[in-house]
Design an enzyme around this catalytic site. Structure first.
Site, mmCIF file in Angstrom:
data_model
loop_
_atom_site.group_PDB
_atom_site.id
_atom_site.type_symbol
_atom_site.label_atom_id
_atom_site.label_comp_id
_atom_site.label_asym_id
_atom_site.label_seq_id
_atom_site.Cartn_x
_atom_site.Cartn_y
_atom_site.Cartn_z
ATOM 1 N N LYS A 1 21.215 107.998 -7.024
ATOM 2 C CA LYS A 1 21.074 106.831 -7.886
ATOM 3 C C LYS A 1 22.142 106.861 -8.980
ATOM 4 O O LYS A 1 23.313 106.830 -8.667
ATOM 5 C CB LYS A 1 19.647 106.792 -8.443
ATOM 6 N N ASP B 1 11.117 114.170 -13.198
ATOM 7 C CA ASP B 1 12.097 113.438 -12.398
ATOM 8 C C ASP B 1 12.806 112.478 -13.349
ATOM 9 O O ASP B 1 12.214 111.515 -13.828
ATOM 10 C CB ASP B 1 11.362 112.691 -11.270
ATOM 11 N N ARG C 1 25.656 127.993 3.537
ATOM 12 C CA ARG C 1 24.347 127.487 3.082
ATOM 13 C C ARG C 1 23.979 128.132 1.752
ATOM 14 O O ARG C 1 23.426 127.506 0.864
ATOM 15 C CB ARG C 1 23.257 127.765 4.132
HETATM 16 C C1 LIG Z 1 15.323 107.778 -4.782
HETATM 17 C C2 LIG Z 1 14.416 108.588 -5.610
HETATM 18 C C3 LIG Z 1 13.960 109.847 -5.172
HETATM 19 C C4 LIG Z 1 14.301 110.400 -3.820
HETATM 20 O O1 LIG Z 1 15.661 110.707 -3.706
HETATM 21 P P1 LIG Z 1 16.498 110.637 -2.332
HETATM 22 O O2 LIG Z 1 17.871 110.985 -2.783
HETATM 23 O O3 LIG Z 1 16.363 109.259 -1.778
HETATM 24 O O4 LIG Z 1 15.910 111.654 -1.427
HETATM 25 C C5 LIG Z 1 13.154 110.566 -6.040
HETATM 26 N N1 LIG Z 1 12.797 110.078 -7.251
HETATM 27 C C6 LIG Z 1 13.212 108.882 -7.690
HETATM 28 C C7 LIG Z 1 12.786 108.391 -9.031
HETATM 29 C C8 LIG Z 1 14.030 108.093 -6.887
HETATM 30 O O5 LIG Z 1 14.422 106.882 -7.331
#
Ligand SMILES: *Cc1c(COP(=O)(O)O)cnc(C)c1O
Length: 379
Positions: A195, A170, A46
């Site tokens: 993504k 983000d 971990r």
């Molecule tokens: C999908 C997404 C998340 C969350 O990520 P996960 O891998 O699904 O937990 C956060 N921010 C954005 C912009 C996203 O598209």
């Protein structure tokens, strides 16, 4: 090194024991220690794993940051970042963040005593006027999902530095190939690697990158203490994907530009949201802080029925949540990805029932445009 060289080599040296060119999947939970207090720097899975370390160093290099930390999902990376805060702290957040981020902050972190101001960060004046004595963090998504509004990264970093707030971006929608927030002075950049970074729709993962030793030490403590770490196999898959990130992003971008141009001339499409169109209200800012515009497009079709008809009649685009994979996806944000946002908030954001979001993949652009053209005929 350049982006392509880093994406293929950063963090990855041939395996010292065998010379294997590709970093092995170190599928182990623990490591034998030579004697009490003497290890090779690895103690428990971990806490640290060599495959994960390679991935962390690889993506840190792509973001032009010093340190990366990988997580089991994007949400898990966001949870660790929220762990930098304490009860009573106040956070200023973009009003159009990912639905899961809104849910996590609003339904969970609020119970832990954090407070949030949801503001349209595309006008930085809204950020300054939301500052309180308790503000500790500014959390921004740019471009936003699904409205694709842009926030000025340099301005946000400036406000953060002036008041000593932690600034977080983000960067999931752009990937480090098109946008690197740390270069504008942002403190922490995060991704859902699910993504674009992984890009093959087969892994859930997250990453946080910073160049601050202090923030890195705190986040590393949180990563180990909370424990939302990715499996060695998932790290290996994501690392395999970053090698082609630049190639994929170029194709996403090229395809999306062609698609956006086609859509903006189509009589059944009321409005096209894409930062690469000169008609986008923040086109100039987008060009300043992004080196491409990505593969996400939203369109307004005027009604739920029109949206439904488009979704029902596409053949290549798959009706699905998520985005950023090589395969094209289409979704209805109001009922799918953004279903947890209250109606009055959705109306404020123009996130209507007639809004449809496209994640333009890496297929032949002529095929993708023909698919949408045919489906629009049924609208
Ligand atoms: C999908 C997404 C998340 C969350 O990520 P996960 O891998 O699904 O937990 C956060 N921010 C954005 C912009 C996203 O598209």
């Amino acid at each position: 090194m350049g982006f392509l060289t880093d994406s293929i080599h950063a963090g990855q040296t041939p395996d010292p024991t065998t010379g294997a060119v590709i970093t092995p999947i170190y599928q182990t939970s623990t490591y034998a220690q030579e004697e009490l207090g003497v290890s090779k720097g690895f103690d428990y899975g971990r806490t640290i794993n060599p495959t994960r370390v390679a991935l962390e160093n690889n993506i840190a290099a792509l973001e032009k940051g010093k340190f990366g930390l990988a997580f089991s999902s994007g949400m898990s990376a966001i949870q660790a970042i929220a762990g930098l805060l304490s009860a009573g702290d106040h956070v200023i957040v973009s009003d159009n963040v990912y639905g899961g981020t809104f849910r996590f902050f609003d339904k969970i972190m609020r119970r832990y005593g954090l407070t949030f101001s949801w503001v349209d960060t595309s006008d930085v004046k809204n950020i300054t006027s939301a500052i309180t004595k308790e503000t500790k963090m500014i959390y921004v998504e740019t471009p936003t999902n699904p409205m694709l509004t842009i926030t000025d990264l340099k301005a946000v970093a400036g406000i953060g530095k002036k008041h000593q707030f932690i600034t977080v971006v983000d960067n999931t929608f752009m990937s480090p190939y098109f946008q690197r927030p740390l270069e504008f002075g942002i403190d922490i950049v995060l991704h859902s690697t699910t993504k674009y970074i992984n890009g093959h729709s087969d892994v859930i993962g997250g990453i946080a990158v910073t160049s601050s030793q202090e923030l890195h030490d705190k986040l590393r403590f949180l990563q180990n203490a909370i424990g939302g770490v990715p499996s060695p196999f998932d790290c290996w898959l994501v690392m395999r994907s970053t090698k082609t990130l630049a190639l994929r992003m170029r194709q996403h971008n090229e395809n999306a530009i062609q698609m956006a141009k086609f859509l903006s001339t189509h009589p059944k499409v009321k409005k096209v949201y894409y930062p690469g169109l000169p008609s986008h209200p923040q086109f100039e800012l987008a060009k300043k802080q992004m080196s491409g515009f990505g593969g996400m497009i939203s369109i307004e079709l005027g009604s739920l029925d029109n949206g439904k008809n488009l979704l029902r009649n596409v053949k290549i685009f798959a009706l699905a949540e998520s985005l950023g994979g090589v395969e094209s996806l289409i979704c209805h944000p109001a009922s799918m990805t953004h279903g947890s946002i209250p109606l009055e908030d959705r109306i404020k954001l123009h996130l209507t029932d007639g809004l449809v979001r496209l994640s333009v993949g890496c297929e032949d652009p002529e095929d993708l445009i023909a698919d949408i053209r045919n489906a629009l005929e049924k609208v």
